[in-house]
Write a protein that holds these residues in place. Structure first.
Motif, PDB file in Angstrom:
ATOM      1  N   UNK A  71     -20.478 -10.407  31.309  1.00 17.99           N
ATOM      2  CA  UNK A  71     -20.982 -11.275  30.244  1.00 17.99           C
ATOM      3  C   UNK A  71     -22.481 -11.437  30.208  1.00 17.99           C
ATOM      4  N   UNK A  72     -23.227 -10.396  30.605  1.00 15.64           N
ATOM      5  CA  UNK A  72     -24.685 -10.471  30.620  1.00 15.64           C
ATOM      6  C   UNK A  72     -25.229 -10.920  29.263  1.00 15.64           C
ATOM      7  N   UNK A  73     -26.250 -11.787  29.307  1.00 19.33           N
ATOM      8  CA  UNK A  73     -26.868 -12.295  28.085  1.00 19.33           C
ATOM      9  C   UNK A  73     -28.013 -11.410  27.597  1.00 19.33           C
ATOM     10  N   UNK A  74     -28.355 -10.379  28.349  1.00 20.46           N
ATOM     11  CA  UNK A  74     -29.507  -9.537  28.004  1.00 20.46           C
ATOM     12  C   UNK A  74     -29.021  -8.328  27.208  1.00 20.46           C
ATOM     13  N   UNK A  75     -28.995  -8.485  25.880  1.00 20.37           N
ATOM     14  CA  UNK A  75     -28.383  -7.462  25.054  1.00 20.37           C
ATOM     15  C   UNK A  75     -29.362  -6.676  24.185  1.00 20.37           C
ATOM     16  N   UNK A  76     -30.665  -6.866  24.366  1.00 24.26           N
ATOM     17  CA  UNK A  76     -31.621  -6.081  23.593  1.00 24.26           C
ATOM     18  C   UNK A  76     -31.623  -4.639  24.089  1.00 24.26           C
ATOM     19  N   UNK A  77     -32.051  -3.711  23.227  1.00 25.31           N
ATOM     20  CA  UNK A  77     -32.157  -2.307  23.626  1.00 25.31           C
ATOM     21  C   UNK A  77     -33.086  -2.189  24.828  1.00 25.31           C
ATOM     22  N   UNK A  78     -32.854  -1.201  25.705  1.00 35.21           N
ATOM     23  CA  UNK A  78     -33.708  -1.047  26.891  1.00 35.21           C
ATOM     24  C   UNK A  78     -35.185  -0.905  26.510  1.00 35.21           C
ATOM     25  N   UNK A  79     -36.013  -1.679  27.171  1.00 39.68           N
ATOM     26  CA  UNK A  79     -37.443  -1.656  26.884  1.00 39.68           C
ATOM     27  C   UNK A  79     -38.211  -2.174  28.094  1.00 39.68           C
ATOM     28  N   UNK A  80     -39.491  -1.886  28.104  1.00 39.01           N
ATOM     29  CA  UNK A  80     -40.389  -2.357  29.148  1.00 39.01           C
ATOM     30  C   UNK A  80     -41.429  -3.237  28.466  1.00 39.01           C
ATOM     31  N   UNK A  81     -41.394  -4.527  28.732  1.00 36.77           N
ATOM     32  CA  UNK A  81     -42.311  -5.463  28.071  1.00 36.77           C
ATOM     33  C   UNK A  81     -43.726  -5.305  28.611  1.00 36.77           C
ATOM     34  N   UNK A  82     -44.674  -5.349  27.689  1.00 38.13           N
ATOM     35  CA  UNK A  82     -46.091  -5.329  28.059  1.00 38.13           C
ATOM     36  C   UNK A  82     -46.688  -6.723  27.952  1.00 38.13           C
ATOM     37  N   UNK A  83     -46.253  -7.475  26.925  1.00 34.45           N
ATOM     38  CA  UNK A  83     -46.831  -8.795  26.699  1.00 34.45           C
ATOM     39  C   UNK A  83     -45.959  -9.566  25.718  1.00 34.45           C
ATOM     40  N   UNK A  84     -45.876 -10.873  25.913  1.00 39.20           N
ATOM     41  CA  UNK A  84     -45.221 -11.776  24.962  1.00 39.20           C
ATOM     42  C   UNK A  84     -46.108 -12.995  24.824  1.00 39.20           C
ATOM     43  N   UNK A  85     -46.590 -13.244  23.608  1.00 44.47           N
ATOM     44  CA  UNK A  85     -47.548 -14.334  23.402  1.00 44.47           C
ATOM     45  C   UNK A  85     -47.168 -15.126  22.153  1.00 44.47           C
ATOM     46  N   UNK A  86     -47.024 -16.460  22.268  1.00 43.37           N
ATOM     47  CA  UNK A  86     -46.765 -17.265  21.070  1.00 43.37           C
ATOM     48  C   UNK A  86     -48.014 -17.333  20.200  1.00 43.37           C
ATOM     49  N   UNK A  87     -47.834 -17.109  18.905  1.00 43.12           N
ATOM     50  CA  UNK A  87     -48.967 -17.081  17.977  1.00 43.12           C
ATOM     51  C   UNK A  87     -48.632 -17.954  16.770  1.00 43.12           C
ATOM     52  N   UNK A  88     -49.500 -18.906  16.404  1.00 45.00           N
ATOM     53  CA  UNK A  88     -49.226 -19.729  15.225  1.00 45.00           C
ATOM     54  C   UNK A  88     -49.227 -18.886  13.950  1.00 45.00           C
ATOM     55  N   UNK A  89     -48.486 -19.318  12.968  1.00 45.50           N
ATOM     56  CA  UNK A  89     -48.287 -18.535  11.742  1.00 45.50           C
ATOM     57  C   UNK A  89     -49.610 -18.140  11.086  1.00 45.50           C
ATOM     58  N   UNK A  90     -50.591 -19.045  11.070  1.00 45.81           N
ATOM     59  CA  UNK A  90     -51.852 -18.750  10.383  1.00 45.81           C
ATOM     60  C   UNK A  90     -52.650 -17.626  11.049  1.00 45.81           C
ATOM     61  N   UNK A  91     -52.300 -17.255  12.276  1.00 44.25           N
ATOM     62  CA  UNK A  91     -53.018 -16.170  12.966  1.00 44.25           C
ATOM     63  C   UNK A  91     -52.189 -14.896  13.113  1.00 44.25           C
ATOM     64  N   UNK A  92     -50.958 -14.891  12.614  1.00 42.41           N
ATOM     65  CA  UNK A  92     -50.060 -13.775  12.889  1.00 42.41           C
ATOM     66  C   UNK A  92     -50.552 -12.441  12.327  1.00 42.41           C
ATOM     67  N   UNK A  93     -51.019 -12.416  11.098  1.00 42.40           N
ATOM     68  CA  UNK A  93     -51.451 -11.134  10.519  1.00 42.40           C
ATOM     69  C   UNK A  93     -52.702 -10.604  11.219  1.00 42.40           C
ATOM     70  N   UNK A  94     -53.633 -11.507  11.562  1.00 40.57           N
ATOM     71  CA  UNK A  94     -54.845 -11.076  12.280  1.00 40.57           C
ATOM     72  C   UNK A  94     -54.489 -10.532  13.662  1.00 40.57           C
TER      73      UNK A  94
END
Length: 199
Positions: free
Chosen positions: A26-49
């Motif tokens: 019952x593993x909860x990790x169901x995304x396709x295999x990948x190697x993460x480089x970075x995960x950063x929360x970004x407010x909507x007003x800065x997303x396109x930049x």
């Protein structure tokens, strides 16, 4: 939303290992295999930049080699992952974190905010969240491919059984080198479980 950059890993042995854990435990990790480089929360007003800056960065990168090392287990979370080695990964992680962090404006993911207040993180992880928006940034960055976790009440025997099977499934790729030519960059919602993420 968080901006994540990751290297897609299309390796059959890894897919089979993830499927085995999901089906059997019952593993909860169901995304396709990948190697993460970075995960950063970004407010909507800065997303396109932010997306533009990241695209510019990766458009100037050349392909490089990574090596699959061994299966590891985080016993605190019953979490299996495949260690990955490559000197370039640390440099890319550092550079992409610096680029994306300038668009973060101090933003923290909701689940990290909750965990910070509950004492879930170490001092170094808490400092990383405040500085970079992610606990496993900079010196805490550990290149890996998530295989999954064991959701079971009989953890002792089940963990050992799962580990033996995973080592058998993954052994053909231990010490294998692959060339990385592609990166995926996307925005996704904040979620505790991967299955709840909206891309």
């Amino acid at each position: 939303y968080c901006l994540s950059s990751a290297l897609p890993i299309e390796i059959d042995e890894i897919k089979r290992a993830k499927e085995f854990l999901a089906k059997s435990y019952g593993s909860l990790y169901n995304l396709s295999p990948h190697l993460s480089l970075s995960t950063v929360p970004v407010p909507q007003y800065n997303q396109s930049k932010c997306a533009h800056a990241v695209s510019e960065y990766f458009s100037n990168k050349k392909s490089f080699v990574v090596k699959f090392s061994r299966l590891s287990l985080d016993r605190n979370k019953n979490f299996f992952y495949l260690d990955v080695e490559s000197p370039q990964l640390f440099q890319i992680h550092k550079e992409i974190t610096a680029i994306t962090n300038q668009f973060r404006d101090g933003c923290i993911r909701e689940k990290d905010f909750v965990r910070l207040n509950s004492g879930y993180y170490s001092d170094e992880e808490a400092e990383n969240i405040n500085k970079y928006g992610f606990a496993h940034s900079m010196l805490r960055y550990q290149p890996h491919i998530t295989i999954g976790n064991v959701l079971s009440t009989k953890l002792g025997d089940e963990i050992q059984k799962a580990q033996v099977t995973l080592n058998t499934l993954l052994s053909p790729i231990f010490d294998k080198k692959v060339i990385i030519r592609k990166v995926i960059v996307h925005y996704h919602s904040d979620a505790v479980n991967q299955s709840d993420i909206e891309v």
